[in-house]
Design a protein around this motif. Structure first.
Motif, PDB file in Angstrom:
ATOM      1  N   ARG A  43       4.974  13.169  -0.433  1.00 19.12           N
ATOM      2  CA  ARG A  43       4.725  12.193   0.629  1.00 19.12           C
ATOM      3  C   ARG A  43       5.471  12.558   1.906  1.00 19.12           C
ATOM      4  O   ARG A  43       6.621  12.986   1.876  1.00 19.12           O
ATOM      5  CB  ARG A  43       5.179  10.791   0.204  1.00 19.12           C
TER       6      ARG A  43
ATOM      7  N   GLY B 182       3.927  10.971  -3.936  1.00 19.14           N
ATOM      8  CA  GLY B 182       2.805  10.057  -3.741  1.00 19.14           C
ATOM      9  C   GLY B 182       1.721  10.376  -4.763  1.00 19.14           C
ATOM     10  O   GLY B 182       1.735  11.436  -5.391  1.00 19.14           O
TER      11      GLY B 182
ATOM     12  N   ASP C  88       3.868   2.460   2.205  1.00 17.53           N
ATOM     13  CA  ASP C  88       4.655   3.406   1.424  1.00 17.53           C
ATOM     14  C   ASP C  88       4.569   3.082  -0.064  1.00 17.53           C
ATOM     15  O   ASP C  88       4.446   3.977  -0.903  1.00 17.53           O
ATOM     16  CB  ASP C  88       6.120   3.384   1.878  1.00 17.53           C
TER      17      ASP C  88
ATOM     18  N   SER D 261       1.248   4.169  -1.434  1.00 17.67           N
ATOM     19  CA  SER D 261       1.172   5.619  -1.613  1.00 17.67           C
ATOM     20  C   SER D 261       1.986   6.097  -2.808  1.00 17.67           C
ATOM     21  O   SER D 261       1.581   7.027  -3.511  1.00 17.67           O
ATOM     22  CB  SER D 261       1.662   6.329  -0.349  1.00 17.67           C
ATOM     23  N   SER D 262       3.125   5.479  -3.040  1.00 13.89           N
ATOM     24  CA  SER D 262       4.032   5.968  -4.085  1.00 13.89           C
ATOM     25  C   SER D 262       3.713   5.418  -5.469  1.00 13.89           C
ATOM     26  O   SER D 262       4.191   5.935  -6.473  1.00 13.89           O
ATOM     27  CB  SER D 262       5.482   5.610  -3.737  1.00 13.89           C
TER      28      SER D 262
ATOM     29  N   VAL E  21      -0.740   8.340   6.637  1.00 15.02           N
ATOM     30  CA  VAL E  21      -0.170   8.092   5.309  1.00 15.02           C
ATOM     31  C   VAL E  21      -1.247   7.570   4.364  1.00 15.02           C
ATOM     32  O   VAL E  21      -1.311   7.954   3.190  1.00 15.02           O
ATOM     33  CB  VAL E  21       1.010   7.101   5.415  1.00 15.02           C
TER      34      VAL E  21
ATOM     35  N   ASN F 252      -4.112   9.469   0.401  1.00 15.39           N
ATOM     36  CA  ASN F 252      -4.415   8.892  -0.907  1.00 15.39           C
ATOM     37  C   ASN F 252      -5.878   9.040  -1.322  1.00 15.39           C
ATOM     38  O   ASN F 252      -6.226   8.673  -2.443  1.00 15.39           O
ATOM     39  CB  ASN F 252      -4.034   7.409  -0.915  1.00 15.39           C
TER      40      ASN F 252
END
Length: 311
Positions: free
Chosen positions: A38, A62, A179, A182-183, A222, A226
């Motif tokens: 990420r 990510g 965030d 994504s994680s 960001v 994904n």
């Protein structure tokens, strides 16, 4: 006072709508999320934002949707198979203006399309491992309704799938949510109204801005990493060129369109129109405005009501 819990009856037609979408990807292997490094920008990540002890590798990892490995011919053949069985006119070409394909699900208002597309997420996750979804809606009012549906259906889907969807409403002032989106390796859903991203120029939205509080990153960059599956709720209200161009920036894996009245037509895989809804006693009354051969294969030799609205 005891908390009120909603009970949902699983309707056969809703199950069919879900299965038709899932079957389009028959042959796609199950694949857990692809991991990637990420971009955390210039900010120092606060470990306290994550409710567990994480190593550096875990903290900066990510998870993206695995790519669609089926080629265009395989996808088109799968779509045609679903269409033949559903008595829908077969597609001649694959609609792939955004991602691998763009599928239309036509459901009359009041028949539970929000339930259907939430269940579709769980099934796509169970069958193929895809876990990153974005629900795009045309207004704040619809956005709030979708958020409420996720809240009230949480226990229902927990009973069916033994897991919950992590969902949030996009807010440019709460960028930690992106965030976390994504994680997370969990089934994760971002709900966003079109006004949050389709302005340009002097009215440019924060989603495209490099933000100091976001480590000098752009939120859209960001999100793109994904490869989200995008679900359009009422796409006929989001058909403008500016909006369509903006949607491409999300880098979708593929698109699912849910509406009772599609204006732009892609690859139709399920139909529950007003006549169907009336015959199934899902609506009480309909108004007939005309006759037209609609969505049916021409070889079947009979007509269907078109432009039927529940009263």
């Amino acid at each position: 006072m005891a908390e009120m819990k909603f009970k949902y009856t699983i309707q056969d037609y809703q199950t069919q709508a879900v299965e038709h979408v899932v079957r389009v990807f028959s042959g796609q292997p199950f694949h857990d999320n692809l991991s990637y490094r990420r971009d955390t920008g210039s900010q120092v990540i606060d470990r306290n934002l994550f409710n567990q002890e994480l190593s550096d590798d875990e903290l900066y990892t990510g998870f993206a949707n695995a790519p669609v490995v089926l080629d265009e011919m395989q996808l088109l053949n799968n779509i045609k198979t679903v269409q033949r069985e559903a008595n829908i006119k077969e597609s001649s070409n694959l609609a792939k203006h955004m991602g691998a394909c763009s599928l239309d699900v036509e459901m009359e208002t009041g028949t539970g399309k929000t339930y259907v597309y939430i269940k579709t997420m769980f099934e796509l996750n169970k069958k193929y491992g895809w876990s990153k979804f974005i629900v795009v809606v045309p207004s704040i009012a619809i956005r709030e309704g979708v958020q409420k549906s996720f809240e009230t259906m949480q226990d229902h889907f927990m009973e069916q799938y033994k897991r919950k969807a992590r969902f949030f409403v996009y807010n440019s002032k709460n960028l930690t949510d992106i965030d976390n989106f994504s994680s997370s390796a969990d089934l994760s859903v971002m709900i966003i109204n079109v006004q949050a991203f389709n302005a340009r120029g002097k009215d440019a939205r924060r989603i495209r801005m490099e933000l100091d509080e976001f480590g000098s990153r752009r939120p859209i960059d960001v999100i793109q990493a994904n490869r989200p599956i995008i679900i359009l709720d009422e796409p006929q209200k989001m058909g403008g060129k500016k909006t369509q161009d903006a949607l491409k920036e999300f880098n979708p894996l593929f698109i699912l369109n849910y509406s009772a009245t599609h204006k732009e037509h892609h690859d139709l895989v399920y139909v529950l129109d007003a006549l169907d809804a009336y015959q199934m006693k899902l609506v009480k009354k309909i108004e007939v405005k005309g006759f037209e051969l609609k969505n049916l294969r021409g070889t079947d030799g009979y007509s269907n009501f078109a432009y039927l609205n529940p009263l």
